[in-house]
Structures are given as C-alpha cells and as structure tokens.
Design a protein around this motif. Structure first.
Motif, PDB file in Angstrom:
ATOM      1  N   LEU A  81       0.857  -1.185   0.000  1.00 46.59           N
ATOM      2  CA  LEU A  81       0.000   0.000   0.000  1.00 46.59           C
ATOM      3  C   LEU A  81       0.894   1.235   0.000  1.00 46.59           C
ATOM      4  O   LEU A  81       1.750   1.391   0.885  1.00 46.59           O
ATOM      5  N   VAL A  82       0.709   2.088  -1.001  1.00 45.80           N
ATOM      6  CA  VAL A  82       1.518   3.298  -1.149  1.00 45.80           C
ATOM      7  C   VAL A  82       0.634   4.499  -0.835  1.00 45.80           C
ATOM      8  O   VAL A  82      -0.398   4.709  -1.496  1.00 45.80           O
ATOM      9  N   GLU A 109       1.008   8.726  -0.044  1.00 46.95           N
ATOM     10  CA  GLU A 109       1.856   9.913  -0.050  1.00 46.95           C
ATOM     11  C   GLU A 109       3.290   9.589  -0.472  1.00 46.95           C
ATOM     12  O   GLU A 109       4.267  10.117   0.055  1.00 46.95           O
ATOM     13  N   GLY A 110       3.417   8.683  -1.427  1.00 49.39           N
ATOM     14  CA  GLY A 110       4.732   8.325  -1.933  1.00 49.39           C
ATOM     15  C   GLY A 110       5.520   7.395  -1.058  1.00 49.39           C
ATOM     16  O   GLY A 110       6.668   7.062  -1.388  1.00 49.39           O
ATOM     17  N   ALA A 111       4.981   6.936   0.046  1.00 54.64           N
ATOM     18  CA  ALA A 111       5.674   6.044   0.974  1.00 54.64           C
ATOM     19  C   ALA A 111       5.067   4.656   0.881  1.00 54.64           C
ATOM     20  O   ALA A 111       3.847   4.494   0.870  1.00 54.64           O
ATOM     21  N   ALA A 112       5.946   3.636   0.811  1.00 52.46           N
ATOM     22  CA  ALA A 112       5.506   2.244   0.753  1.00 52.46           C
ATOM     23  C   ALA A 112       5.248   1.737   2.158  1.00 52.46           C
ATOM     24  O   ALA A 112       6.145   1.767   3.015  1.00 52.46           O
ATOM     25  N   LEU A 113       4.035   1.236   2.395  1.00 51.10           N
ATOM     26  CA  LEU A 113       3.644   0.766   3.724  1.00 51.10           C
ATOM     27  C   LEU A 113       3.490  -0.748   3.784  1.00 51.10           C
ATOM     28  O   LEU A 113       3.241  -1.283   4.869  1.00 51.10           O
ATOM     29  N   GLY A 114       3.600  -1.451   2.644  1.00 51.55           N
ATOM     30  CA  GLY A 114       3.460  -2.900   2.648  1.00 51.55           C
ATOM     31  C   GLY A 114       2.075  -3.330   3.085  1.00 51.55           C
ATOM     32  O   GLY A 114       1.056  -2.879   2.565  1.00 51.55           O
ATOM     33  N   ALA A 117      -3.641  -3.675   4.844  1.00 50.16           N
ATOM     34  CA  ALA A 117      -3.373  -2.639   5.846  1.00 50.16           C
ATOM     35  C   ALA A 117      -4.644  -2.195   6.544  1.00 50.16           C
ATOM     36  O   ALA A 117      -4.630  -1.847   7.730  1.00 50.16           O
ATOM     37  N   PHE A 118      -5.773  -2.197   5.848  1.00 49.90           N
ATOM     38  CA  PHE A 118      -7.050  -1.817   6.458  1.00 49.90           C
ATOM     39  C   PHE A 118      -7.491  -2.872   7.478  1.00 49.90           C
ATOM     40  O   PHE A 118      -7.933  -2.537   8.585  1.00 49.90           O
ATOM     41  N   LEU A 119      -7.385  -4.142   7.133  1.00 48.57           N
ATOM     42  CA  LEU A 119      -7.795  -5.199   8.062  1.00 48.57           C
ATOM     43  C   LEU A 119      -6.883  -5.254   9.284  1.00 48.57           C
ATOM     44  O   LEU A 119      -7.319  -5.613  10.382  1.00 48.57           O
ATOM     45  N   ARG A 149      -5.629  16.873   5.626  1.00 50.15           N
ATOM     46  CA  ARG A 149      -5.534  16.811   4.173  1.00 50.15           C
ATOM     47  C   ARG A 149      -4.697  15.606   3.745  1.00 50.15           C
ATOM     48  O   ARG A 149      -3.825  15.692   2.877  1.00 50.15           O
ATOM     49  N   GLY A 150      -4.961  14.489   4.367  1.00 51.19           N
ATOM     50  CA  GLY A 150      -4.270  13.266   4.009  1.00 51.19           C
ATOM     51  C   GLY A 150      -4.974  12.522   2.895  1.00 51.19           C
ATOM     52  O   GLY A 150      -6.032  12.930   2.403  1.00 51.19           O
ATOM     53  N   PRO A 151      -4.413  11.417   2.458  1.00 50.92           N
ATOM     54  CA  PRO A 151      -5.053  10.630   1.388  1.00 50.92           C
ATOM     55  C   PRO A 151      -6.353  10.002   1.855  1.00 50.92           C
ATOM     56  O   PRO A 151      -6.530   9.692   3.039  1.00 50.92           O
TER      57      PRO A 151
END
Length: 947
Positions: free
Chosen positions: A498-499, A501-506, A626-628, A612-614
């Motif tokens: 999961l990306v 704001e340009g950051a990879a969160l896995g 990531a949501f679960l 003002r986040g995604p």
C-alpha cells in the motif's frame, strides 16, 4: 397579505440552508474548518446542512487556486473580447414548446395515401363529450329495418357446382389449360457467367455510340445531385449537418460551412464557431467523395477572420453567387436549441404498395428505424434519403425511389416542424410551397454506402466496416492460437504494498525495498471509526470493528514511519528516528449500502480530513491488508436483518491472524465449503468453529484467532458463553446438527499445495491475452477461496475467465445481455476456442464443483435465461466442444438453418461446404467462384441464401 408583508416574512429552514455562504450559518463553521481546524466529530445535522457545508468547501478552494483562463476561450468570451453582439434567432424555440403536430402530406396523383393530420390535443383529451341521452321503447326496437337483411327460414345446404365436361377437341383443351403458356420463353443452359453478362453478349446494340461516364466522376449513390452543395455544420454536443441554400446570405459568423462542388471542396470556419464544429468541418474533407466531389477535387480551408482577396476566396464567393452581407453570430445557447429542433424536424415513410405510409415523425432519428428487410424514405426537408436495406425486395426499393422523386416534385408543407428545414436559422422563409428548391438533395443510402451527411442524422450511428469478400478458396477456420501457459505458471505475483503519499507501507506493518536495501517500519498511533446512519455520524469503538453490510463507515488512521538501512561494506544498521505523524482516511462501503449514504460517507470524510491526508474508497470484500490490520483480526461484517432465535454463520477470511475477518453468510448447510473455516454462534452465545476437510492450515489458525476475539469482544444482543467448540467436516456434533442440517458430501481431492489463480481473458489488442486477477490479501500462505463471485459477474459481458483451481482448470463464459453482431459473435467463438483447456462453465449453470471454490454464490437469473435461450444448460467437456468449434465442414442443410452452428463465420458461410455441396449451391467450383469480383461473389451468395 400585501407585498410588503411578504418581503418581511422570515425565511424558511430550507432557504437558510441553501443560502449563500456569507449569509448562512454554515459560513462560521467553514471558517472554523479552514482556520483553526477541529479534530472532533462533526455536529449531527440534516442532509441540507451538510450540503451547505459541502458548498462552502467547494467555494473556499477556489480562493487558494489561481483562476483558470479556460473561460477566455469559450464562444461567449470570444464574442465579448471582439465586441460582437449576438443576434437572436430561432424565435419559435424560445417562445413556445416544440410542435408535435403531424405533418400533412400532399395529395398528388402519384400519391394516394389515406394519411390525415392528427389532432394530438383531441386525441389525448382527458374527458370525452357526454353523448345525449336517448329514451328507447319497444316500438323503437321493433321498427329496426328488417328489409335490409333476408331472414333464413331454414338450413342452407351447400351444393357443389356441376362439373363441366371437357371438350373433345384437343386444340380447345390445350387453350383451356392454365399450366401451358401461350408465349415463348427462352431457356438458356446454366452458365458460369452472370445473367447480365449473358444478356450483354446476346444483345446487338452498337456500344460505340454509348457515352460512358468518366472514371474520375463520383460514384456516390445520389439520385438528385445539385451542382453546388452548401452544408451547415452546427451543434454543441452532437453536431448536425444540414443542407442550406448555396448563397452567401445563408452564412453566419457563429457556425462552420462546407461548400461541395465537383472540382473543389471549401471549408469556411466562422469567427465564433466552437471547437467541435471546426473539427467536424475539417473531418469532412476526408470523405469528400461520399459528399459528391471528385477524388482529385481541390481542398480549400478558409477562416472568416483571415479573409483576403486571394484566388481561394474569389472562387468561394463565385460558387455562392457573389459576396453578399451575411448574419453575425447568434447567442451562445443557440447550438443546443438547434440540436433539439433538428430532432423534431424529421419524417420517416415506409413503402406500402404504391403509396408512402408514415412510420415516425417528431422524434430523434435512430438506427433502429433502419431495417435491412425493407426500403424507407426519410424526409429532412432539404434532404430526402431512400434507405435501401440489404435484404429488401428489389421492387420495393425501386418503388421507394420513384415515390421519393414524386415527393420531391410535390407541394410541401413544413408548418408542423419545429424549424423550417429549408432555412433553419431564418424563420421568415415560407414553410409551404408548390415545389422544393432545386438545391434539395435526393440520395440513396445503405448500411455499407452511407454518406457522412446521412450518418450525422443518427446520434447512435456506429461506423462499421463493410464486409469484404474472401480472396482465397481455403478460408476454413484457422487452428486456435493457444496461449503460452509457461509464462503464466512461472510468473510470481508481486507482494501486497500500500503506497500513501509516496511512501511504501506494505501490509501496514513494514516494507522492505529490495532496490534501495532499506526497511520501513510502520507504527500505528490512533484509529478512529465513525458510522453513517441517516445522515448522522456516530463514533464507535475502534477496536470493536463490528460493522453492518448495509451501512458505511469512515476510518481514520494515524501512523508514523521509520526507515532503516545498512552501510556499504560494513553492513551496520543505519536506523533513524520516527518521522512525522501521518494520517489517512478510509471510507468503507457495505455491499447493500444505499447510494445516499455512500455520498454522505464521502462528505463526512472530507469534513474530518483536517490533515488533508489521502482518502481511500474500500468496498466490502475487497479490503486491503493494511485496512484489516487496523482491527488486529477482529473485524466482523454482519447482516442488517438477523433473527435473535436463529443461529448465525460467519465465514473466516484471511491467512494472517492480524488480518482476519468474519463475514456473515446464510446459516445453511449449502453455505459451507470444504476449503474454508466457518464460525457458528448459537442464540445462547455458544461459539463453534467448523473446519473444512481440506481447509488450509493458515486459514484454520485465523479462524481460531477470530473466534477467540469474538468471545472477548462479544456480539451485540447475544450473551457469550466461554470456550470455543471445534467441529470437523463430516464429524459434526449434535450441537452443530441442531442448528444446521447435514450437508451433502462435497467432491474434494487432496489438500491444496498452493493458492488458486484467476486469469481474465481478453482480445482488445487483437490476440487473446490472459491477465491475472490478484486478490488484495495474498501472502506466502495457501489461500483456499481467495476470489469472489462479483469478479466474474461485474466484468463487461460476455467475458471469459480461466480459473486455475490447482486440481482442475475451468473456463467460465459470461452471457450476452443483447444478441451479438455476426462479426462479433465469430470473434468471440474464436477466442473461446483458444481458451478451452479442460471444462467450459456457463454463467448461470455453474456446477457444484465450480461453485464450491468460491466463498458464497448467488445464481444470476438473467445469465441463466440468456444461456438457456441459446441451448446451453450444463458444463461441457472441453475436448468435445473444441472439436465442435473447430469443425471446418458442414452440410448444406446445416448451413441453411438459422441460427448458424456455433463457430461458423456468418460472412464466409460458403467456405464450410465441401466441393459437391459447393457446386450444387453456387453452380460452380471454388476456383471459379473465388476468381469472380467481390460484388459477383456477394450476389451469388445472396441467390443461394448463403449470405
């Protein structure tokens, strides 16, 4: 109440909510939001109040963004910059509604149609006039005329006519016979030549005295061709092309015009014409031959603002009869009014014997009216078209041409039209007359030879290539182009990442970048959840994670990132501190959530997003890992309507314990799957975990974790009993059988060694391609049922999917809501031949073996009806069906039936005949047939009913 009292009355609640931001109470809340933002939940209110907040938010962003200059290039802006004042035209459209009275047809000697004008108001009258009452007596009834009809005093018996004795004279007997012709009819032996060629060879005319037409002249099928044709190009959405008077007075600065002559084609662009009109006028140069010009005709592009004394401008004015003053541009909304008026200025006639019969009028022309089985006459005022269907009778097409010529020469009356078709922008021209102008166009059209002028009349017209005759005698179906399965088998799906704001969160916990050799750790600081119920936001406990499939919820996730790398050479860790606090919003939509609440959830997300986040939209069943993970495996999706006296059944989703989820399904034995785990909650609060026979171990661990969390967090209105009771497939206890009856044994094989894979088959690029469908929670563990039914049924139909179920391979074929065109049907059968591997499954008739590979399944009745209408009712063996689709030879009787056998190309029916049937049907062998010109091949196939 006086006008003063009305002006002083207090505004209503709706007027206060829909007032401007400066006057409404919502302006203070908008100022607070964009000034010192608040992180608390929004104040509950009605839909109008939230709509006012949304409008305030829409207005504030414009203050922070520079005003766009797009308005400077509109027609209205260009007219203001040029100081041009529009001239109001089309007064009929602005002053009153469109006329819908039926046009009156001229009563001429050539046309004896019993068609009369229709009084619409009288026809649709609300109440009919009451008839006067009449008192009847017995004398009145007895005074009915009895002399007009003879009474039958007895039964009438039919008596046969006496047979006349035939004459003994043989000459008289031959004259009395009806089967003997008195005239001589020449009978020629069957020849390979066409009938027209045989008649030409037998003729004795002197062809040297015949003046042939030069090849350079146009071959457009037009019956009445004016010397000069002036086309008006006008419209804003669907540009209209209309024939107008070829004079300079017909021009105006707000539209484009195309002047067509045999040797030149001029495109005149008005100074205030819109972009769509200019593009349409330029495109007409590519079809100048279909408009009546020669192939070598000169192309001239003229712009009104660049007028000069050049030769091109002189030629243009000379063709229009000399330069004269013309009208300025009209108002900006004139194009839309013109399009609407053109849709109600049209009449369609059908050929009824020697007369024309009205079929449609005052409606938008549609291609559905153009029947290939008949001939039609379409009247657009200044344009008359004869539609000749491909399969229409020759005599009917001939009569249609004659009647169209008679209609052209007959008196006209356009008072029932919305605008005057002879002068669309000038209503002062008379709408009646004795004969149409000399520049009226009379043209013959067909589906394969339709001019751009005719196609522009049909908004739903789609360009289709005319069929071309095959050039080879061997046009049997080519062998199927098999898909190379090795790249699909060896391809490794990418990991879940999961990306934001340009950051990879896995998966929401960590991510390792193999290129930069850096590791990113994710730390969750806070999670908040709001549900949307009747326009009101209700905060719920974040760790509870219990939602309903009929509602929407908004989830706020606050997290931070930390990166860690390694030094080159030494390999020492280069860790860093935690970064800034980040925020992301998910708005989750249940499967049965109303559309209104979906919009309110999006509005609530905008209101809460002070950072003002995604913002991510999440559908039920397609939640990312990531949501679960935000609920630590405790997410539970329950249905809205449940009975307190019945047990509830939940399907265990996921292969990672922290990403587990329980989704409620029907509490029936048919809902169980041997490849999964299920949790049963009795009305008394007893929790039973059912394990399928070949359920993966990872899914069993997730089921135990979710069942334990369900005991700790509880279930609404259900007192929970301690402990989780384990149940095994086929060995259920009495407690389990109390709530669910024993199910029929499921045909299962050995346990899964890897996860199933799904591929979508498409041929958009020409060749059949397979694209893998990836599920959102894939991992290194084996998944039993990773795909849902919605993936198959929500795709564009008819669709093809290939399911690699490890122990079997299925090809799922969708349905076609509407019958496919012959060419599209042939392409679809070709793609289906290429995709067949083991078994073909039809939508609506899926087997139990196929259905049990999905978590839950609902039969689609529309797909069942469509496939049943085509005779498909079961799973077919791939080898048998592949041999049927690859069949290259059919008998003549089979090809004469309709519909054609599957796999037969309707444009090449004769190619499936053997040599004997080919000669019988077409009268020649294949070598002689394919050496003919294409038009002769088409004529021969029509005569043999193979077209």
């Amino acid at each position: 109440m006086s006008s003063v009292e009305e002006g002083r009355r207090s505004p209503s609640a709706e007027e206060e909510c829909l007032a401007s931001p400066e006057d409404s109470p919502s302006s203070s809340r908008a100022t607070k939001r964009y000034g010192a933002r608040s992180t608390t939940a929004p104040v509950s209110g009605g839909l109008l109040e939230r709509l006012s907040l949304l409008r305030d938010a829409q207005g504030h962003w414009k203050e922070r963004v520079q005003t766009s200059d797009v308005n400077q290039f509109t027609v209205e802006a260009k007219m203001k910059l040029a100081g041009a004042s529009p001239v109001g035209r089309l007064p009929v459209l602005r002053s009153q509604s469109l006329r819908v009275a039926a046009p009156s047809l001229p009563a001429a000697s050539w046309d004896r149609r019993p068609v009369q004008p229709v009084d619409v108001e009288a026809f649709f009258a609300a109440e009919s006039a009451p008839s006067p009452s009449m008192a009847l007596s017995a004398l009145d009834l007895s005074s009915l005329s009895s002399e007009q009809h003879e009474r039958l005093h007895g039964p009438v018996r039919a008596r046969p006519q006496p047979r006349k004795q035939a004459s003994k004279n043989p000459v008289k007997a031959l004259l009395c016979r009806e089967d003997v012709s008195s005239t001589y009819t020449e009978r020629r032996p069957k020849s390979m030549l066409a009938e027209s060629a045989v008649l030409g060879l037998a003729a004795k005319e002197d062809f040297a005295s015949v003046a042939l037409r030069p090849v350079s002249e146009s071959t457009s099928p037009r019956l009445g061709t004016p010397d000069v044709l002036l086309l008006l190009v006008k419209g804003r959405r669907h540009v209209q092309l209309r024939v107008v008077s070829p004079s300079a007075t017909a021009l105006n600065s707000g539209d484009c015009y195309v002047l067509v002559a045999p040797a030149v084609v001029c495109v005149w662009l008005g100074a205030f014409a819109n972009v769509l009109e200019q593009a349409t006028a330029r495109d007409l140069l590519l079809n100048k031959r279909k408009l009546g010009a020669r192939a070598d005709a000169q192309e001239v592009m003229l712009k009104e603002e660049a007028e000069s004394d050049s030769d091109e401008w002189t030629l243009f004015w000379n063709l229009l009869g000399g330069k004269q003053p013309y009208a300025p541009a009209g108002p900006p909304d004139e194009d839309e009014l013109f399009e609407r008026a053109c849709a109600h200025s049209f009449v369609a006639y059908g050929v009824d014997g020697e007369r024309l019969k009205m079929l449609a009028w005052a409606t938008t022309p549609s291609v559905q009216l153009l029947d290939e089985e008949r001939a039609l006459v379409l009247d657009f005022g200044a344009e008359l078209y004869v539609w000749a269907g491909k399969r229409a009778d020759k005599d009917e097409r001939r009569r249609a041409c004659l009647l169209a010529e008679g209609l052209l020469a007959a008196p006209f009356d356009f008072t029932a039209f919305a605008l005057n078709p002879l002068s669309p922008l000038d209503d002062t021209r008379p709408r009646t007359g004795e004969r149409r102008p000399s520049w009226t166009l009379l043209s013959k059209q067909s589906s394969s030879m339709a001019s751009p002028l005719f196609r522009s009349k049909m908004p739903d017209w789609t360009d289709a290539r005319s069929p071309t005759a095959p050039t080879s005698k061997d046009v049997a179906p080519a062998p199927p182009a098999h898909i190379d399965a090795l790249p699909l088998v060896h391809a490794t799906p990418p990991p879940v990442n999961l990306v934001l704001e340009g950051a990879a969160l896995g998966r929401g916990d960590r991510w390792s970048d193999p290129v930069e050799r850096r590791h990113y750790h994710v730390r969750t600081s806070d999670v908040r959840v709001w549900t949307v119920d009747a326009g009101v936001a209700k905060p719920v406990h974040a760790r509870l994670g219990h939602v309903t499939s009929s509602e929407c919820c908004v989830v706020q996730w606050k997290y931070a990132l930390q990166s860690e790398g390694h030094r080159l050479g030494t390999g020492a860790s280069t860790g860093s501190s935690w970064g800034r606090d980040r925020c992301a919003f998910f708005f989750w939509l249940g499967s049965t959530c109303p559309v209104a609440e979906q919009g309110l959830s999006a509005l609530l997300t905008v209101q809460l997003d002070s950072e003002r986040g995604p913002q991510l939209r999440v559908r039920q069943g397609y939640e990312p890992a990531a949501f679960l993970r935000l609920f630590a495996g405790g997410m539970l999706i329950q249905r809205a309507t449940t009975s307190a006296s019945s047990a509830r059944l939940f399907w265990v989703r996921g292969e990672v314990a922290e990403e587990g989820c329980l989704e409620e399904v029907d509490a029936l034995s048919a809902s169980l799957r041997s490849r999964g785990c299920f949790v049963l909650v009795s009305p008394a609060g007893r929790v039973l975990l059912w394990q399928g026979r070949i359920a993966p171990e990872a899914n069993v661990r997730v089921g135990q974790h979710c069942a334990t969390l369900l005991l700790d967090r509880g279930l609404a209105n259900v007192p929970m009993e301690p402990g989780v009771q384990l149940e095994h497939d086929g060995q259920e206890s009495d407690e389990w059988r109390r709530w669910l009856s024993p199910r029929s044994p499921e045909a299962v094989s050995r346990p899964l060694t890897r996860s199933p894979r799904l591929f979508a088959l498409s041929a958009l690029a020409g060749a059949l391609e397979a694209t893998e469908v990836l599920h959102d929670t894939r991992s290194q563990f084996v998944a039993g049922m990773p795909f849902r039914q919605e993936i198959l049924y929500e795709a564009a139909q008819p669709a093809l999917f290939l399911l690699d179920a490890v122990d079997a391979v299925f090809v799922w074929q969708g349905w076609s809501p509407t019958p496919l065109e012959p060419a599209a049907s042939a392409r679809f059968h070709s793609h289906r031949r290429s995709a067949l591997t083991l078994a073909l499954v039809y939508a609506g008739f899926e087997s139990d073996d196929f259905v049990h590979r999905f978590p839950h399944w609902t039969t689609d009745h529309e797909a069942t009806r469509c496939h049943a209408a085509e005779g498909r009712t079961c799973v077919e063996d791939a080898e048998t069906l592949l041999s049927a689709l690859s069949r290259s030879r059919f008998s003549l009787d089979e090809l004469m039936r309709r519909p054609l056998p599957e796999g037969v190309d309707p444009m090449r029916i004769e190619a499936y005949l053997d040599d004997k049937d080919f000669a019988t049907a077409l009268g020649c062998d294949k070598d002689a047939f394919y050496s003919m010109p294409p038009w002769k091949q088409t004529a021969a196939k029509k005569d043999a009913a193979l077209f």
